[in-house]
Design a protein around this motif. Sequence first.
Motif, PDB file in Angstrom:
ATOM      1  N   ARG A 236       0.841  -1.202   0.000  1.00  0.00           N
ATOM      2  CA  ARG A 236       0.000   0.000   0.000  1.00  0.00           C
ATOM      3  C   ARG A 236       0.875   1.251   0.000  1.00  0.00           C
ATOM      4  N   VAL A 237       1.880   1.261   0.855  1.00  0.00           N
ATOM      5  CA  VAL A 237       2.806   2.395   0.909  1.00  0.00           C
ATOM      6  C   VAL A 237       3.580   2.516  -0.408  1.00  0.00           C
ATOM      7  N   SER A 239       2.779   1.435  -3.382  1.00  0.00           N
ATOM      8  CA  SER A 239       1.954   1.826  -4.534  1.00  0.00           C
ATOM      9  C   SER A 239       1.753   3.337  -4.568  1.00  0.00           C
ATOM     10  N   ARG A 240       1.606   3.940  -3.392  1.00  0.00           N
ATOM     11  CA  ARG A 240       1.473   5.403  -3.345  1.00  0.00           C
ATOM     12  C   ARG A 240       2.757   6.064  -3.838  1.00  0.00           C
ATOM     13  N   ASP A 244       3.551   8.496  -7.171  1.00  0.00           N
ATOM     14  CA  ASP A 244       4.042   9.845  -6.896  1.00  0.00           C
ATOM     15  C   ASP A 244       5.295  10.061  -7.733  1.00  0.00           C
TER      16      ASP A 244
END
Length: 257
Positions: A236-237, A239-240, A244
């Motif tokens: 999750r981290v 993928s962000r 970015d």
Amino acid sequence: LPEEIFVTTSWWTTAATAPCVSPAKLIYLLQEDERIFYPFGDDRLRCEAMMRNEDIRFLVNTKLLYDYFCNEGLSNIAARGIWFEPAFPPAVFYPRGGKQQGKKRFLFYARPNNARNLFFLGLEVLELSIMKGVLDPDLWEIVLVGKDIPAFDFGGIKPERYENMTWSDYAALIGTIDLGLVLMYSPHPSYPPLDLAAGGAVVVTNRYANKTDLSSYSPNILCADLDRDALVDALRVASRLALDGPSRERNYRQNNL
């Protein structure tokens, strides 16, 4: 001949060569804790005996693995070994164009017949990541790279499969990836996480022993505990970060590969 040097690349080739040449001529290229390849039995015992040989020299793939052996009490490797870091030439591994168009690409390193790559844990992580929206199928295209990959889908979502690729084709594919998951149940970082970071991707891999943080290679490599939920949280981290662009590019520029 006096100038001859013999380089062996496994415990069994070392065991076959050692009785035939002077120890001063023998260098054992050690690229993994080879003991983990075996259950407790004859092969493991012979492997360990070779790795504890006090006469030959050792060349260890990565400082991380060298430090692991030293921490494991292999004082012979500490005394008669040196380490090196693998190189990822920018002419081979680099971000390819076209990533901003269409879906982002997620890669899972899939080798079901190589136990230490934890194929089935990886599938659990992927399935839960899709269910929780970490890997939204509308946003992410799923790619599997490896060997002997069975055909399957995630509720109708069919991954692309790439097997038995040439090195040039593999490097070209890696350069199109945005996010990766690579599992390696051993102290060595393994090459795919480093390949992916060198190609501009963000990648999640697992911790093991002293392998707790690989950011010295690239800030785009995130490590998580060997646990399904922890790996999903790391994805999750990651993928962000992969989405970015400026942060990901800044991290890529800080690669030490």
